[in-house]
Design a protein around this motif. Structure first.
Motif, PDB file in Angstrom:
ATOM      1  N   SER A 213      51.663  90.266  93.431  1.00  0.00           N
ATOM      2  CA  SER A 213      50.951  89.865  94.122  1.00  0.00           C
ATOM      3  C   SER A 213      49.450  90.609  94.461  1.00  0.00           C
ATOM      4  O   SER A 213      48.596  90.350  95.219  1.00  0.00           O
ATOM      5  CB  SER A 213      51.492  89.376  95.493  1.00  0.00           C
ATOM      6  OG  SER A 213      51.752  90.534  96.077  1.00  0.00           O
ATOM      7  N   MET A 214      49.690  91.970  94.176  1.00  0.00           N
ATOM      8  CA  MET A 214      48.458  92.668  94.218  1.00  0.00           C
ATOM      9  C   MET A 214      47.493  92.473  93.222  1.00  0.00           C
ATOM     10  O   MET A 214      47.507  91.693  92.341  1.00  0.00           O
ATOM     11  CB  MET A 214      48.699  94.250  94.076  1.00  0.00           C
ATOM     12  CG  MET A 214      49.964  94.798  95.156  1.00  0.00           C
ATOM     13  SD  MET A 214      50.490  96.599  94.686  1.00  0.00           S
ATOM     14  CE  MET A 214      49.046  97.399  94.768  1.00  0.00           C
ATOM     15  N   GLN A 215      46.469  93.304  93.311  1.00  0.00           N
ATOM     16  CA  GLN A 215      45.149  93.134  92.478  1.00  0.00           C
ATOM     17  C   GLN A 215      45.731  93.918  91.084  1.00  0.00           C
ATOM     18  O   GLN A 215      46.224  95.244  91.198  1.00  0.00           O
ATOM     19  CB  GLN A 215      44.156  93.946  93.074  1.00  0.00           C
ATOM     20  CG  GLN A 215      42.790  93.843  92.008  1.00  0.00           C
ATOM     21  CD  GLN A 215      42.401  92.401  92.026  1.00  0.00           C
ATOM     22  OE1 GLN A 215      42.180  91.763  92.892  1.00  0.00           O
ATOM     23  NE2 GLN A 215      41.738  92.348  90.831  1.00  0.00           N
ATOM     24  N   LEU A 216      45.789  93.184  90.000  1.00  0.00           N
ATOM     25  CA  LEU A 216      46.608  93.428  88.893  1.00  0.00           C
ATOM     26  C   LEU A 216      45.629  94.216  88.036  1.00  0.00           C
ATOM     27  O   LEU A 216      44.873  93.943  87.723  1.00  0.00           O
ATOM     28  CB  LEU A 216      47.063  92.439  88.346  1.00  0.00           C
ATOM     29  CG  LEU A 216      48.241  91.738  88.786  1.00  0.00           C
ATOM     30  CD1 LEU A 216      48.972  90.465  88.011  1.00  0.00           C
ATOM     31  CD2 LEU A 216      49.690  92.717  89.104  1.00  0.00           C
ATOM     32  N   THR A 217      46.216  95.419  87.475  1.00  0.00           N
ATOM     33  CA  THR A 217      45.830  96.176  86.492  1.00  0.00           C
ATOM     34  C   THR A 217      46.851  96.233  85.476  1.00  0.00           C
ATOM     35  O   THR A 217      47.953  95.720  85.567  1.00  0.00           O
ATOM     36  CB  THR A 217      45.441  97.752  87.083  1.00  0.00           C
ATOM     37  OG1 THR A 217      46.648  98.329  87.314  1.00  0.00           O
ATOM     38  CG2 THR A 217      44.500  97.636  88.283  1.00  0.00           C
TER      39      THR A 217
ATOM     40  N   TYR B 233      50.875  95.395  86.323  1.00  0.00           N
ATOM     41  CA  TYR B 233      51.335  94.601  85.895  1.00  0.00           C
ATOM     42  C   TYR B 233      52.679  95.234  84.933  1.00  0.00           C
ATOM     43  O   TYR B 233      53.798  94.341  85.085  1.00  0.00           O
ATOM     44  CB  TYR B 233      50.592  93.817  84.677  1.00  0.00           C
ATOM     45  CG  TYR B 233      51.093  92.465  84.082  1.00  0.00           C
ATOM     46  CD1 TYR B 233      51.443  91.459  84.873  1.00  0.00           C
ATOM     47  CD2 TYR B 233      51.589  92.693  82.883  1.00  0.00           C
ATOM     48  CE1 TYR B 233      52.104  90.516  84.187  1.00  0.00           C
ATOM     49  CE2 TYR B 233      52.091  91.668  82.165  1.00  0.00           C
ATOM     50  CZ  TYR B 233      52.503  90.646  82.908  1.00  0.00           C
ATOM     51  OH  TYR B 233      53.238  89.568  82.536  1.00  0.00           O
TER      52      TYR B 233
ATOM     53  N   TYR C  83      47.817  81.706  93.224  1.00  0.00           N
ATOM     54  CA  TYR C  83      48.710  82.400  92.803  1.00  0.00           C
ATOM     55  C   TYR C  83      49.603  82.883  94.010  1.00  0.00           C
ATOM     56  O   TYR C  83      50.692  83.085  93.960  1.00  0.00           O
ATOM     57  CB  TYR C  83      48.557  83.466  91.849  1.00  0.00           C
ATOM     58  CG  TYR C  83      48.112  83.269  90.328  1.00  0.00           C
ATOM     59  CD1 TYR C  83      49.173  83.065  89.652  1.00  0.00           C
ATOM     60  CD2 TYR C  83      46.697  83.118  90.085  1.00  0.00           C
ATOM     61  CE1 TYR C  83      48.819  82.573  88.225  1.00  0.00           C
ATOM     62  CE2 TYR C  83      46.328  82.713  88.863  1.00  0.00           C
ATOM     63  CZ  TYR C  83      47.230  82.310  87.871  1.00  0.00           C
ATOM     64  OH  TYR C  83      47.084  82.210  86.595  1.00  0.00           O
ATOM     65  N   THR C  84      48.839  83.127  95.237  1.00  0.00           N
ATOM     66  CA  THR C  84      49.466  83.710  96.211  1.00  0.00           C
ATOM     67  C   THR C  84      50.753  82.713  96.909  1.00  0.00           C
ATOM     68  O   THR C  84      51.801  83.282  97.052  1.00  0.00           O
ATOM     69  CB  THR C  84      48.472  83.872  97.403  1.00  0.00           C
ATOM     70  OG1 THR C  84      47.491  84.627  96.915  1.00  0.00           O
ATOM     71  CG2 THR C  84      49.176  84.393  98.588  1.00  0.00           C
TER      72      THR C  84
END
Length: 132
Positions: free
Chosen positions: A24-28, A32, A91-92
């Motif tokens: 759920s975080m900002q994906l890098t 990921y 997505y959340t």
């Protein structure tokens, strides 16, 4: 329960919950990769304990045979539900649903273990009760 299966189940569910949070975080690429590996390892680690718990609590063998179809059903329905949620709310909402499901699963595991410790199944039957 001489090997205390509750502890590995809770640890596995917590690891799945952490992977859900990471997703759920900002994906890098790094986040990921860590989240995907953690989820897959936790799922593979936890699943045998869940099936064993069902087998331990299923005195007559009625429900343990349903674990494989239940997993298959989840694999069929889950992506459809997730896709619907993503298209409607983003997505959340999927991550929140997954997190809630993990917490509810943990609570149900604890309840199932407490019921199993009484020596009767959910229907109040003793292990030596007839299969019918």
């Amino acid at each position: 329960d001489k090997f205390n299966r509750t502890f590995p189940l809770i640890i596995g569910l917590l690891a799945v919950l952490v992977s859900d949070f990471l997703f759920s975080m900002q994906l890098t690429v790094t986040i990921y990769t860590i989240a995907a590996c953690l989820f897959n390892l936790a799922f593979a680690f936890t699943l045998p304990f869940l099936v064993t718990l069902v087998a331990d609590l299923d005195f007559n063998g009625r429900f343990v045979v349903l674990t494989v179809p239940a997993i298959a059903f989840g694999n069929m329905v889950g992506p459809a539900v997730a896709g619907s949620l993503i298209s409607e709310q983003g997505y959340t909402s999927v991550m929140m649903l997954a997190g809630c499901t993990i917490v509810i699963t943990g609570i149900l595991i604890i309840i199932a273990i407490k019921i199993g410790l009484t020596g009767t199944n959910v229907a109040g039957e003793r292990p030596d009760a007839p299969l019918i």
